[in-house]
Design a protein around this motif. Structure first.
Motif: not given
Lengths: 593, 447
Positions: B167-168, B183, B171, B117-118, B129, B163-165
């Motif tokens: 979302p950022l 999308i 964005d 994710s990160r 972030p 996207r669930a993995l």
């Protein structure tokens, strides 16, 4: 320039004063639905009941002030900022204001605003009409538009104090706590959408809702959040775990979140280097982060509380510097043996000696109702962002403290001002900005994802098909999630929330609106279409009331009337569907005005 | 519109002073870089489109573009020669090998994030972030720079993102929702071989409505809104209007036919591969053809598996299968772009969020490895037929020319004709550069 963020307010009090017990909230899941009326009474006793004890309070205030002054004298050598802020005469050194009821405070605020507008030559907007007010009040207090009956009831009500009565009634609803919980969920998770934090978001929502329903003082809510025992939460038991999860249990991310949410301070840039524009230094940041040290490791080891014997020092990553745990103003925690350092921290963050705590929440709640805070951006109380109406801001903060950090008091005050009841109709362009920035006109605000969904449900009578509930595999099951995902927004202010192409497409063509505007499928529309009591104009009127909370103007009515001479019901149904579709897609439906 | 006005001219004076100091220092250390950036801005005709082939899960570099024959870490795959002498890639990318003279392989990517994710959001935004700053994803940044705000098609399209993995990673952050990706094909994983449904969600009414009825509704809507806007104004009203105008334009647009893949000959569709990624690449070509500046196509899996390149077990079977999807799609995209004269104006980027461990684990898999991995650039603005950087024989370390994520993103910017040091005003009132100013673009990459 030295920052004056931590100017100390010697006379503030908060809910930790002896006059009120700490509100308790049941922890078990079973108690979620149990009424907590006895607690509500403790927390929310009326202003009138408090007045006779004013003398006692004053003598307490004197004693408390003495204690605080002594405490501060001890701290002086440690922190030059304190010395400086005390040397500079400011508003905080003046005598304490009398405790004001929400109505008194609202009137006082309006006087200040009027004076200022007059001197600036500002002509404020007209007052809202009843339809504008009822829609705004419902959206702001309980997060949805009013029903047809609620609008009609309010419009037909002839009492002079009906606006105030409406606010009181809305404040008592469970939906008030739910809406506040939704708002705070967004704030605490700051748009974080990591899977684990999101999975825990409903538990956070419930946790908040329990506290807001009991009207727990805000400083106590914050305190409990900061000190909560972090247990694995596989069930949907109420828990603030999501807040920590969103910060990955990391000291640096928690430090940034806590200072942003509860103090309105943006220190995160100092994580990697000295803050480029503000006075924050890297060691200061890490000293604050030290309070959250080892949460991640301890969590992995199964003990969620920090080890009492933990060292209070933390290593700045990439540098060989060890810094001690210090509060953001540089003062040192007094930590008795065995105390969790988060408890010590919570006491400092929420304590009355810290003016930023009240400022941060007052600015935010004010911003939720006015579309902008006294200080902008809403979550950055940096001294460089000077407030509009600084003295009003200070007074509201002080009264908020005097009222034991009672969020309902704050909402009562805000909604009682004439400023809140000003219309958003008016001039265009730059002049509009000038008025709204002085609270002389209400700005337009886009509904949040939560408000869009709740309002859609209200307007259309949408009911979740029960079969969907079983679908636990699909994370996105359910209309609410569909709406929240589609209407998610990352902007901090509702005045800046943007509408996207996909949102527009989903409202125009998507299945939810399609079903709602299909007479064969929508119970509500079928009732309107088939009721023998409504003629065609009455039908259109109901659709207007259901969506935009007002009656149509004659030309608007004309837009949708077909006046079909035949008895064939089909064209009438088509026309009705068309009107409902148009209203659900209208700017007026999507905006809080 | 809004982002432009949010630009640096609105900065407070105190910020200006500090920025200027920073600028002076910056120019002194990287003169050529500034010159290139200035050049990019001065010559708008150099502006290009970008297709990002996103390898969700983190592809194994050793089994694709940085093989280690003869070493235990090398695994079972063989190297094959390509059109460029000395440039060898995996045996499972035979079609792509023919386009080697267009490819620049970076074998020395080196990052720190090992969490899907990160790492995914870091690769997309170029920033870690930091509190409340909402860093925009790269596609939004490029769309903001190169997009035509009056275009009928959105300036950023993301095809089949997971996207669930993260979302950022999708964005638009502080740039605002008008730069959100449009999308398509994101209806969950598990349908990788399903080629259908690369359509814009809700582009047409769900229920049967006659064309005349749709027009009538839209007219009434406009009429009702005009009454409202006559009395009420402000940014949310403008944004509502812009979104509805663009949505209606898209609904009625000829350009929206880009999404109608049935218009392509069956032979072309077959060549790309009858699966979501293959058809996604075809759609990317059709969008770029119509002037869309940024298109991202995600490869989420192949065959029955939908874990993308996250090959913790059975690495070789999975990678072979994934290459079976990747190779024809990418190679056909290259030839298609070439044929149409689009390649010189289209920068194709291949990457995932990190690489995989050189050492093969007990399950015959490879785990997350951000220390050393590969990315590939091709087409517009890129000097092809070369290899940048080198990893050690065991693949464990970068031996030459380490490239960070910001380095790569800054290079892509320059390839696209964007100044990576350009600034946008962020949501916290501070200007943020498109790419971290610490980035050192890989000069050799640029043609």
């Amino acid at each position: 320039m030295k920052r004056d963020l931590f100017t100390f307010n010697l006379t503030s009090k908060c809910s930790q004063s002896p006059q009120g017990g700490r509100t308790k909230v049941p922890q078990s899941t079973n108690s979620v639905a149990r009424p907590v009326s006895n607690l509500t009474r403790v927390a929310g006793f009326s202003v009138a009941a408090q007045l006779p004890s004013a003398t006692a309070q004053r003598s307490f205030a004197v004693r408390a002030s003495l204690i605080i002054i002594v405490g501060i004298c001890l701290l002086v050598p440690m922190r030059s900022v304190i010395a400086e802020s005390r040397a500079v005469p400011g508003e905080h050194d003046t005598d304490q204001s009398p405790k004001r009821s929400s109505r008194e405070l609202a009137a006082w605020i309006d006087e200040r605003f009027q004076e200022s507008w007059k001197s600036q030559g500002i002509e404020p907007a007209h007052a809202t009409n009843d339809a504008e007010f009822v829609r705004r009040a419902f959206l702001d207090l309980i997060g949805r538009i009013p029903s047809v009956a609620e609008v009609r009831g309010f419009l037909d009500d002839s009492r002079l104090d009906k606006r105030q009565s409406l606010i009181e009634e809305l404040l008592q609803r469970g939906a008030f706590a739910s809406h506040l919980a939704n708002t705070w969920r967004e704030l605490l998770l700051a748009g974080n959408t990591a899977i684990d934090a999101r999975a825990q978001a409903p538990a956070l929502e419930t946790w908040l809702k329990l506290r807001f329903s009991a009207n727990m003082p805000y400083d106590q809510v914050a305190s409990e959040l900061l000190t909560s025992v972090l247990e694995q939460n596989n069930a949907r038991a109420p828990s603030p775990l999501a807040f920590y999860q969103a910060a990955e249990f990391k000291p640096e991310l928690l430090a940034a979140s806590v200072s942003r949410v509860f103090l309105g301070v943006q220190v995160q840039c100092a994580q990697c280097h000295d803050h480029p524009f503000a006075a924050w230094k890297q060691p200061q940041f890490w000293s604050f982060a030290a309070f959250f040290k080892n949460l991640d490791q301890n969590r992995a080891a199964g003990t969620m509380q920090a080890d009492a014997a933990d060292s209070e020092e933390i290593l700045i990553p990439g540098k060989d510097i060890l810094v001690p745990a210090l509060f953001l103003d540089g003062s040192q925690p007094e930590r008795s043996k065995g105390a969790d350092k988060r408890v010590v921290l919570a006491r400092w963050v929420t304590g009355p000696q810290n003016p930023l705590f009240a400022k941060a929440v007052v600015n935010r709640v004010w911003g939720n109702f006015f579309g902008r805070g006294f200080v902008q951006p809403i979550d950055d109380l940096d001294p460089a962002n000077s407030p509009v109406f600084g003295s009003v801001f200070d007074e509201v903060c002080q009264q908020f403290r005097l009222h034991r950090c009672d969020l309902k008091y704050l909402v009562r005050t805000i909604t009682a001002t004439r400023a809140y009841q000003l219309s958003s109709r008016g001039v265009q362009g730059a002049a509009n900005d000038r008025l709204t920035s002085q609270f002389a006109q209400m700005p337009l605000r886009r509904l949040t994802g939560d408000q869009v969904f709740a309002s859609f449900v209200q307007a259309t009578g949408y009911r979740e098909p029960t079969t969907n509930r079983q679908n636990v595999i699909n994370v996105n099951a359910g209309a609410r999630d569909d709406f929240l995902t589609k209407f998610a927004d990352s902007s901090v202010a509702s005045t800046e929330t943007e509408t996207t192409i996909l949102q527009a497409l989903s409202l125009m063509n998507g299945r939810y609106v399609a079903d709602a505007t299909n007479v064969e499928q929508s119970e509500f529309l079928a009732t309107v279409a088939e009721s023998p009591f409504f003629d065609e104009p009455a039908q259109i009127e109901i659709l207007f009331l259901a969506t935009v909370g007002r009656l149509p103007q004659p030309d608007e009515l004309e837009l949708f009337l077909i006046r079909s001479p035949s008895d064939d019901p089909a064209p009438k149904k088509t026309a009705l569907a068309e009107a409902f579709w148009t209203l659900l897609n209208s700017a007026e439906f999507l905006l809080n005005h | 519109m809004k982002s432009a006005s949010k630009r640096i001219e609105q900065l407070a004076r105190r910020d200006w002073l500090k920025l200027c100091t920073a600028c002076v220092a910056g120019t002194a250390t990287s003169g050529w870089f500034q010159a290139l950036a200035d050049d990019a801005v001065r010559r708008p005709e150099r502006r290009r489109s970008c297709i990002l082939l996103w390898m969700s899960g983190g592809p194994s570099q050793i089994d694709t573009f940085d093989l280690k024959p003869g070493h235990a870490n090398g695994g079972t795959f063989q190297e094959i020669a390509t059109a460029v002498p000395g440039m060898k890639i995996s045996q499972h990318l035979p079609q792509l090998a023919k386009f080697a003279s267009d490819l620049a392989i970076v074998r020395s990517m080196s990052t720190k994030e090992g969490d899907h994710s990160r790492a995914t959001s870091f690769a997309h935004t170029g920033y870690l972030p930091q509190g409340p700053i909402r860093y925009p994803t790269f596609g939004s940044l490029v769309a903001n720079e190169l997009g035509d705000k009056n275009a009928e098609l959105p300036n950023f399209v993301s095809i089949a993102p997971n996207r669930a993995l993260s979302p950022l990673a999708y964005d638009p952050g502080f740039l605002g929702a008008h730069l959100s990706p449009l999308i398509v094909g994101a209806n969950g994983t598990g349908a990788e071989m399903d080629e259908s449904n690369l359509k814009v969600e809700d582009l047409q009414p769900a229920q049967e409505l006659a064309r005349g009825q749709i027009d009538k509704r839209q007219k009434k809507l406009q009429s009702l809104n005009d009454r409202f806007f006559a009395s009420y104004s402000g940014p949310p009203a403008l944004s509502y209007r812009a979104a509805y105008d663009r949505a209606i334009t898209l609904m009625n647009s000829q350009a929206a036919s880009a999404f109608t893949l049935d218009d392509e000959p069956a032979s072309i569709r077959d060549a790309y591969g009858r699966n979501r990624f293959g058809q996604g690449c075809l759609l990317a070509r059709r969008l770029v053809e119509r002037g869309v500046p940024f298109v991202e196509v995600t490869l989420n899996g192949a065959g029955q598996q939908n874990i993308g390149w996250d090959t913790h077990a059975e690495n070789f079977k999975n990678v072979e299968q994934l290459c079976g999807v990747l190779d024809p799609a990418w190679a056909t995209l290259m030839s298609d772009l070439k044929q149409r004269g689009l390649l010189e104006n289209t920068l194709v980027v291949w990457m995932g969020e990190f690489g995989r461990t050189p050492k093969i684990n007990d399950n015959g898999g490879r785990d997350h490895y951000p220390q050393v991995w590969s990315s590939v650039l091709a087409g517009g603005g890129i000097k092809g037929g070369q290899i940048i950087g080198r990893s050690s024989d065991d693949g464990m370390t970068v031996e030459d020319r380490p490239v960070s994520m910001p380095d790569l993103l800054a290079s892509i910017c320059l390839g696209l004709g964007i100044d990576p040091l350009a600034q946008n005003l962020s949501n916290v009132g501070r200007p943020i550069r498109i790419v971290d100013p610490a980035a050192q673009p890989v000069k050799e990459l640029l043609g």
